[in-house]
Design a protein around this motif. Structure first.
Motif, PDB file in Angstrom:
ATOM      1  N   THR A 240       0.301  -1.457   0.067  1.00  0.00           N
ATOM      2  CA  THR A 240       0.084   0.094  -0.025  1.00  0.00           C
ATOM      3  C   THR A 240       1.452   0.878   0.078  1.00  0.00           C
ATOM      4  OG1 THR A 240      -1.775   0.726   1.221  1.00  0.00           O
ATOM      5  CG2 THR A 240      -0.624  -0.120   2.546  1.00  0.00           C
ATOM      6  N   LEU A 241       0.245   1.898  -0.483  1.00  0.00           N
ATOM      7  CA  LEU A 241       1.279   3.605  -0.535  1.00  0.00           C
ATOM      8  C   LEU A 241       0.989   4.297   0.857  1.00  0.00           C
ATOM      9  CD1 LEU A 241       1.049   5.010  -3.815  1.00  0.00           C
ATOM     10  CD2 LEU A 241       2.013   3.524  -3.190  1.00  0.00           C
ATOM     11  N   ARG A 242       0.385   3.943   1.730  1.00  0.00           N
ATOM     12  CA  ARG A 242      -0.114   4.419   2.711  1.00  0.00           C
ATOM     13  C   ARG A 242       1.467   4.853   3.504  1.00  0.00           C
ATOM     14  NH1 ARG A 242      -4.260   5.623   5.320  1.00  0.00           N
ATOM     15  NH2 ARG A 242      -3.607   5.385   6.917  1.00  0.00           N
ATOM     16  N   PRO A 243       1.003   5.301   4.631  1.00  0.00           N
ATOM     17  CA  PRO A 243       3.130   5.332   5.716  1.00  0.00           C
ATOM     18  C   PRO A 243       2.664   4.410   6.196  1.00  0.00           C
ATOM     19  CG  PRO A 243       1.322   6.442   6.534  1.00  0.00           C
ATOM     20  CD  PRO A 243       0.700   6.088   5.401  1.00  0.00           C
ATOM     21  N   GLU A 244       1.974   2.934   6.551  1.00  0.00           N
ATOM     22  CA  GLU A 244       2.049   2.159   7.522  1.00  0.00           C
ATOM     23  C   GLU A 244       3.221   1.518   7.136  1.00  0.00           C
ATOM     24  OE1 GLU A 244      -1.841   3.874   8.333  1.00  0.00           O
ATOM     25  OE2 GLU A 244      -0.569   2.817   6.352  1.00  0.00           O
ATOM     26  N   PRO A 245       3.947   0.581   6.217  1.00  0.00           N
ATOM     27  CA  PRO A 245       4.543  -0.417   5.833  1.00  0.00           C
ATOM     28  C   PRO A 245       5.949   0.454   5.964  1.00  0.00           C
ATOM     29  CG  PRO A 245       3.347  -0.134   3.525  1.00  0.00           C
ATOM     30  CD  PRO A 245       2.796   0.931   4.788  1.00  0.00           C
ATOM     31  N   LEU A 246       6.373   1.780   5.669  1.00  0.00           N
ATOM     32  CA  LEU A 246       7.382   2.288   6.410  1.00  0.00           C
ATOM     33  C   LEU A 246       7.484   2.839   7.803  1.00  0.00           C
ATOM     34  CD1 LEU A 246       9.634   4.149   5.561  1.00  0.00           C
ATOM     35  CD2 LEU A 246       8.450   6.112   5.400  1.00  0.00           C
ATOM     36  N   ILE A 247       6.417   3.074   8.806  1.00  0.00           N
ATOM     37  CA  ILE A 247       6.754   3.216   9.662  1.00  0.00           C
ATOM     38  C   ILE A 247       6.670   1.244  10.457  1.00  0.00           C
ATOM     39  CG2 ILE A 247       5.228   3.137  11.866  1.00  0.00           C
ATOM     40  CD1 ILE A 247       3.121   5.402  10.148  1.00  0.00           C
ATOM     41  N   LEU A 248       6.159   0.231  10.013  1.00  0.00           N
ATOM     42  CA  LEU A 248       6.410  -1.090  10.217  1.00  0.00           C
ATOM     43  C   LEU A 248       8.392  -1.466  10.191  1.00  0.00           C
ATOM     44  CD1 LEU A 248       5.136  -3.282  11.914  1.00  0.00           C
ATOM     45  CD2 LEU A 248       5.169  -4.145   9.353  1.00  0.00           C
ATOM     46  N   CYS A 249       8.379  -0.291   8.680  1.00  0.00           N
ATOM     47  CA  CYS A 249      10.439  -1.051   8.181  1.00  0.00           C
ATOM     48  C   CYS A 249      10.832  -0.551   9.795  1.00  0.00           C
ATOM     49  CB  CYS A 249      10.121  -0.389   7.179  1.00  0.00           C
ATOM     50  SG  CYS A 249      12.355  -0.894   6.634  1.00  0.00           S
ATOM     51  N   LEU A 250      10.864   1.020   9.659  1.00  0.00           N
ATOM     52  CA  LEU A 250      11.483   1.488  11.114  1.00  0.00           C
ATOM     53  C   LEU A 250      11.701   1.159  12.444  1.00  0.00           C
ATOM     54  CD1 LEU A 250      11.123   5.210   9.577  1.00  0.00           C
ATOM     55  CD2 LEU A 250      12.888   4.100   9.034  1.00  0.00           C
ATOM     56  N   THR A 251       9.677  -0.143  12.509  1.00  0.00           N
ATOM     57  CA  THR A 251      10.171  -0.134  14.092  1.00  0.00           C
ATOM     58  C   THR A 251      10.967  -1.317  14.291  1.00  0.00           C
ATOM     59  OG1 THR A 251       7.768   1.015  13.684  1.00  0.00           O
ATOM     60  CG2 THR A 251       7.982  -1.229  15.542  1.00  0.00           C
ATOM     61  N   ALA A 252      10.909  -2.047  13.317  1.00  0.00           N
ATOM     62  CA  ALA A 252      11.623  -3.882  13.137  1.00  0.00           C
ATOM     63  C   ALA A 252      13.175  -3.379  13.393  1.00  0.00           C
ATOM     64  CB  ALA A 252      11.182  -4.554  11.692  1.00  0.00           C
ATOM     65  N   VAL A 253      13.668  -2.092  12.090  1.00  0.00           N
ATOM     66  CA  VAL A 253      15.010  -1.535  12.637  1.00  0.00           C
ATOM     67  C   VAL A 253      14.884  -1.520  13.959  1.00  0.00           C
ATOM     68  CG1 VAL A 253      16.565  -0.501  11.900  1.00  0.00           C
ATOM     69  CG2 VAL A 253      15.028  -1.105  10.145  1.00  0.00           C
ATOM     70  N   THR A 254      14.295  -0.164  14.311  1.00  0.00           N
ATOM     71  CA  THR A 254      14.016   0.238  16.015  1.00  0.00           C
ATOM     72  C   THR A 254      14.138  -1.037  16.471  1.00  0.00           C
ATOM     73  OG1 THR A 254      13.681   1.916  15.493  1.00  0.00           O
ATOM     74  CG2 THR A 254      12.761   1.244  17.797  1.00  0.00           C
ATOM     75  N   MET A 255      13.473  -2.079  16.819  1.00  0.00           N
ATOM     76  CA  MET A 255      13.202  -3.526  17.609  1.00  0.00           C
ATOM     77  C   MET A 255      15.357  -4.470  17.543  1.00  0.00           C
ATOM     78  SD  MET A 255      10.202  -4.689  16.960  1.00  0.00           S
ATOM     79  CE  MET A 255       9.532  -6.355  17.600  1.00  0.00           C
ATOM     80  N   LEU A 256      15.660  -3.976  16.468  1.00  0.00           N
ATOM     81  CA  LEU A 256      16.815  -4.971  16.337  1.00  0.00           C
ATOM     82  C   LEU A 256      17.966  -4.373  16.879  1.00  0.00           C
ATOM     83  CD1 LEU A 256      18.355  -6.942  14.849  1.00  0.00           C
ATOM     84  CD2 LEU A 256      18.343  -5.345  12.483  1.00  0.00           C
ATOM     85  N   LEU A 257      18.530  -3.055  16.625  1.00  0.00           N
ATOM     86  CA  LEU A 257      18.660  -1.979  17.509  1.00  0.00           C
ATOM     87  C   LEU A 257      19.113  -2.426  18.965  1.00  0.00           C
ATOM     88  CD1 LEU A 257      19.188   0.793  15.137  1.00  0.00           C
ATOM     89  CD2 LEU A 257      20.991  -0.880  14.745  1.00  0.00           C
ATOM     90  N   ALA A 258      17.334  -2.420  18.954  1.00  0.00           N
ATOM     91  CA  ALA A 258      17.266  -2.446  20.595  1.00  0.00           C
ATOM     92  C   ALA A 258      18.205  -4.228  21.096  1.00  0.00           C
ATOM     93  CB  ALA A 258      15.967  -2.032  21.233  1.00  0.00           C
ATOM     94  N   GLU A 259      17.554  -4.903  20.030  1.00  0.00           N
ATOM     95  CA  GLU A 259      18.099  -5.990  21.071  1.00  0.00           C
ATOM     96  C   GLU A 259      19.335  -6.283  21.159  1.00  0.00           C
ATOM     97  OE1 GLU A 259      16.616  -9.190  22.030  1.00  0.00           O
ATOM     98  OE2 GLU A 259      14.747  -7.488  22.660  1.00  0.00           O
ATOM     99  N   VAL A 260      20.504  -5.474  19.898  1.00  0.00           N
ATOM    100  CA  VAL A 260      21.875  -5.650  20.061  1.00  0.00           C
ATOM    101  C   VAL A 260      22.764  -5.326  20.944  1.00  0.00           C
ATOM    102  CG1 VAL A 260      23.527  -4.803  18.459  1.00  0.00           C
ATOM    103  CG2 VAL A 260      21.420  -6.136  16.923  1.00  0.00           C
ATOM    104  N   ALA A 261      21.864  -3.730  21.337  1.00  0.00           N
ATOM    105  CA  ALA A 261      21.806  -2.832  22.099  1.00  0.00           C
ATOM    106  C   ALA A 261      22.265  -3.922  23.760  1.00  0.00           C
ATOM    107  CB  ALA A 261      21.795  -1.464  22.603  1.00  0.00           C
ATOM    108  N   ALA A 262      21.071  -4.070  23.870  1.00  0.00           N
ATOM    109  CA  ALA A 262      21.002  -4.719  24.964  1.00  0.00           C
ATOM    110  C   ALA A 262      21.650  -6.399  24.866  1.00  0.00           C
ATOM    111  CB  ALA A 262      19.608  -5.178  25.214  1.00  0.00           C
TER     112      ALA A 262
END
Length: 280
Positions: A240-262
């Motif tokens: 979809t051209l709505r913003p949700e795919p980009l929001i979820l993409c950035l959310t997944a990257v943020t979760m990954l970085l948080a787990e790596v830091a932890a």
């Protein structure tokens, strides 16, 4: 003058110089001549100007006829000094956080995963969905807004609200504006953006599982279970051209970085030393 399909004001042009004014507000339409009110139409909506015409002769050549139009700007606003200061403070805080993270942890190196057949299946299905996926309800709306932004220079609510600047999801819309200007403002070309968001999301989730599960991620069924869960979301909602795919993409990257830091904090070792570990 004709408004809403009916003649609302007609009179001969007076001799000598004069100035007519038409003001449309929430209260209605008001016509004035030389700062004096000559007609009022309460409740009449704001007119859409499609043509300007006159029966007067000789005035254009003499330089005595001029028209100025001021569009509806009821939503126009300027950021206050407090808001500007808060934005700058957030920017400084984010920059300081990034500097501290670099000084404490150094260069981030993520765990690597071996390619699996599940990766190929997800990539193939996601790519085919660019042409096979159904059109979402708001896709046409976003295409019109991004195409208009390329021509006007700013993101406005082109479909309604008098093209007022749209500040809800500007990142995804700015990317669509740029991507459409590079290629074309058609559906399949713009859909390459959510495809890219989806593939980055998939890679981030694969690395997230490798970081959180450790050696358990080597089981053959783990990437397939993730692929089923990912495609269950992607097929109905991801293209979809709505913003949700980009929001979820950035959310997944943020979760990954948080787990790596932890994980790095728990082991109390620099992240650069974790690059030697390799999970399937």
């Amino acid at each position: 003058m004709i408004a809403a399909g009916a003649a609302v004001f007609i009179e001969p042009v007076p001799a000598g110089a004069c100035t007519y004014g038409v003001a449309a507000t929430a209260a209605g339409l008001e016509i004035s001549r030389d700062s004096g009110r000559v007609a009022v139409f309460p409740g009449m909506p704001v007119p859409e100007v499609s043509v300007l015409t006159t029966a007067a002769e000789g005035l254009p050549q003499a330089g005595g006829l001029a028209v100025g139009l001021h569009t509806d700007d009821r939503y126009d606003s300027q950021p206050t000094g407090v808001k500007t200061a808060l934005l700058l403070a957030h920017l400084l805080a984010l920059s300081g956080t990034a500097v501290l993270a670099w000084r404490i942890w150094g260069r981030v190196r993520l765990l690597r995963t071996r390619p699996r057949w599940a990766d190929a299946v997800v990539a193939s299905v996601a790519a085919s969905w660019v042409l096979l996926g159904p059109v979402q309800y708001d896709d046409a709306w976003d295409v019109l807004m991004s195409r208009n932004a390329w021509d006007s220079g700013y993101l406005g609510n082109y479909v309604y609200m008098f093209n007022v600047t749209e500040n809800r999801f500007v990142l995804s819309q700015y990317l669509m504006q740029f991507w459409g200007g590079v290629g074309e403002f058609n559906l399949w070309w713009l859909r390459l953006l959510p495809l890219a968001y989806g593939l980055v999301t998939w890679v981030a989730l694969r690395l997230l599982l490798a970081t959180t599960l450790g050696r358990s991620a080597s089981h053959r069924w783990v990437p397939w279970a993730l692929a089923v869960a990912f495609l269950a979301w992607w097929l109905p909602y991801g293209m979809t051209l709505r913003p949700e795919p980009l929001i979820l993409c950035l959310t997944a990257v943020t979760m990954l970085l948080a787990e790596v830091a932890a994980a790095a904090r728990a082991s109390r070792r620099p992240l650069r030393r974790r690059s030697s570990r390799r999970w399937p």
